[in-house]
Design an enzyme around this catalytic site. Sequence first.
Site, PDB file in Angstrom:
ATOM      1  N   LYS A   1      -3.833 -14.931  -7.119  1.00 54.05           N
ATOM      2  CA  LYS A   1      -4.596 -14.232  -8.437  1.00 54.05           C
ATOM      3  C   LYS A   1      -3.474 -13.921  -9.251  1.00 54.05           C
ATOM      4  O   LYS A   1      -2.109 -13.906  -9.180  1.00 54.05           O
ATOM      5  CB  LYS A   1      -5.314 -13.006  -8.032  1.00 54.05           C
TER       6      LYS A   1
ATOM      7  N   ARG B   1      -0.143 -15.118  -0.156  1.00 52.78           N
ATOM      8  CA  ARG B   1      -0.697 -15.248   0.895  1.00 52.78           C
ATOM      9  C   ARG B   1      -2.463 -15.823   0.938  1.00 52.78           C
ATOM     10  O   ARG B   1      -3.104 -15.347  -0.050  1.00 52.78           O
ATOM     11  CB  ARG B   1      -0.920 -14.010   1.570  1.00 52.78           C
TER      12      ARG B   1
ATOM     13  N   LYS C   1      15.743  -3.203   2.290  1.00 50.43           N
ATOM     14  CA  LYS C   1      14.568  -2.830   1.193  1.00 50.43           C
ATOM     15  C   LYS C   1      14.783  -1.615   0.468  1.00 50.43           C
ATOM     16  O   LYS C   1      14.448  -1.235  -0.562  1.00 50.43           O
ATOM     17  CB  LYS C   1      13.170  -2.921   2.034  1.00 50.43           C
TER      18      LYS C   1
ATOM     19  N   ASN D   1     -14.864  -4.919   1.859  1.00 48.37           N
ATOM     20  CA  ASN D   1     -13.949  -6.162   1.747  1.00 48.37           C
ATOM     21  C   ASN D   1     -15.069  -7.474   1.974  1.00 48.37           C
ATOM     22  O   ASN D   1     -14.978  -8.470   1.244  1.00 48.37           O
ATOM     23  CB  ASN D   1     -12.701  -6.422   2.355  1.00 48.37           C
TER      24      ASN D   1
ATOM     25  N   GLY E   1     -14.765 -19.592  -8.493  1.00 45.60           N
ATOM     26  CA  GLY E   1     -13.640 -20.211  -8.499  1.00 45.60           C
ATOM     27  C   GLY E   1     -13.298 -20.850  -7.574  1.00 45.60           C
ATOM     28  O   GLY E   1     -14.376 -21.424  -6.844  1.00 45.60           O
TER      29      GLY E   1
ATOM     30  N   GLU F   1      -4.282  -5.755  -5.913  1.00 47.95           N
ATOM     31  CA  GLU F   1      -2.876  -6.241  -6.179  1.00 47.95           C
ATOM     32  C   GLU F   1      -3.282  -6.625  -7.731  1.00 47.95           C
ATOM     33  O   GLU F   1      -4.043  -7.049  -8.172  1.00 47.95           O
ATOM     34  CB  GLU F   1      -2.601  -7.652  -5.585  1.00 47.95           C
TER      35      GLU F   1
ATOM     36  N   VAL G   1       0.885  -1.193   0.070  1.00 46.15           N
ATOM     37  CA  VAL G   1      -0.142  -0.043  -0.083  1.00 46.15           C
ATOM     38  C   VAL G   1       0.859   1.315   0.010  1.00 46.15           C
ATOM     39  O   VAL G   1       0.686   2.137  -0.791  1.00 46.15           O
ATOM     40  CB  VAL G   1      -0.936  -0.036   1.356  1.00 46.15           C
TER      41      VAL G   1
ATOM     42  N   CYS H   1      -6.052  -9.960   1.999  1.00 52.60           N
ATOM     43  CA  CYS H   1      -6.942  -8.787   2.258  1.00 52.60           C
ATOM     44  C   CYS H   1      -8.386  -9.564   2.803  1.00 52.60           C
ATOM     45  O   CYS H   1      -8.672  -9.453   4.191  1.00 52.60           O
ATOM     46  CB  CYS H   1      -7.454  -7.893   1.485  1.00 52.60           C
TER      47      CYS H   1
ATOM     48  N   LEU I   1     -18.347 -11.580  -9.480  1.00 55.65           N
ATOM     49  CA  LEU I   1     -18.973 -12.705  -9.534  1.00 55.65           C
ATOM     50  C   LEU I   1     -18.361 -14.082 -10.285  1.00 55.65           C
ATOM     51  O   LEU I   1     -19.299 -14.537 -11.133  1.00 55.65           O
ATOM     52  CB  LEU I   1     -20.581 -12.468 -10.171  1.00 55.65           C
TER      53      LEU I   1
END
Length: 441
Positions: free
Chosen positions: A324, A331, A35, A211, A256, A155, A11, A263, A253
């Site tokens: 995805k 995660r 980092k 969410n 899957g 993401e 984020v 999240c 919709l």
Amino acid sequence: MRITMIGTGYVGLVSGACLADFGHEVTCIDKDAAKIALIHDGIMPIWEPGLEGLVKSNQERGRLHFTTDLAGGVADADAVFIAVGTPARRGDGHADLTFVYAAVRELAKALTRPVVVVTKSTVPVGTGDEIARILAEEGAPAGCCAASNPEFLREGAAIADFKHPDRIIVGAEEERAREVLAQIYRPLFLNKAPLMFTGRRTAELIKYAANAFLATKISFINEIADLCEAVGADVQDVARGIGLDNRIGAKFLHAGPGYGGSCFPKDTLALLKTAEDAGVRQRIVSTVVEVNDARKAEMAERVRDAVGGSLAGKRIALLGLTFKPNTDDMRDSPSIPLAQALIAGGAIVAAFDPVGREQAEPLLPGVEFAANAYAAAIGADALVIVTEWDEFRALDLKRMKATMAGSALIDLRNIYDREAVEAAGLSYRGIGRGVVAKAAQ
Ligand code: UGA
């Protein structure tokens, strides 16, 4: 505006780079020196399309800076965004606010002028009140205030989502906070993105409710998919048929293997904890969590059925591992329980993911990693499409079939048509695509 972003995770980094791209002066701070050093070398800590170029161009224009020095980084700021992680606390599912409060305490001591402290991290209702209390307790300058500005980035599409949001939510109790945030988001406001001001607690709840609602849509269509399979209907058409109703909407919709990611699983649990603490039942969200957990666990059974009822000694090729496409994030990915259950059932699992291998390998012991989809398919009894990466949408199925030992294709993302798959000599099993309906067409 001069903006400081604390936390250069997903984020913070995307928001910081996009705000700099609007012309604001942005400093991103992270405690992780390695980092920051990598970012200085042009290496992004996350895989997000377009991010590297955006960071580079804004660094070159002198509007985007990275440092580990919090005191120096906040010295001239008008607004300080908190974008540190809020993982689910081990054991109870509550959002862990350790990083948020530690950052605020450190920040309060470093501030020399009144700033608006804006929470971008997803935090439970009441966190803004606690931040305001900590600022006062640690002696932050008079006029400092706390606001909530939840993010709604996906993401893989985060930059587009930031630059073309459906809405911007600002939860604030002080006029000064509203003014500063209105200035920061002015470029988006000019583009007609609705800027909605609410109370701070309301803004915090909007994020969780959004969410949880999206997760509900997904679990709903996943259960309808099961019904489609039983009664010979097609869930793709059902989703389109209901989604064309504006009151329902076509998005989220897609049936899957169940939702994953950093999240939905975490935020639905945190919402339930908030409700439990408040003594309020949330039966719908609680069922959504249950349905999703069960769904992920069931995916291996579909594979087992497709290879004749036993996994023992079968070779299964998984295409896609990340939760995805267009991310390397593993995660809560449905691929994890799937691979584990396949291995537990005695199968040999080969896998290929276009970018997720590095993240996936430590999480999937016992899985063989292939160099591409075709290599994964060699000797396989079944191919399973787990993540809908674009490069899996036009595979040469005949070529794959020629090297496979078996002939099952299990398409957990419905990216193939039965006819095309069967024409390549493979059997097809999608999600919610009832066979009777197809035969009757
Ligand atoms: C989600 C929200 O979409 C963002 O608005 C939010 O800002 C973000 O969480 C967050 O809170 O930070 P993200 O987790 O990146 O974004 O990914 P999504 O695109 O929402 O997908 C989540 C999961 O749902 C994935 O496993 C995906 O495969 C699944 N999904 C999504 C479906 O199974 N069907 C759908 O129709 C849509």
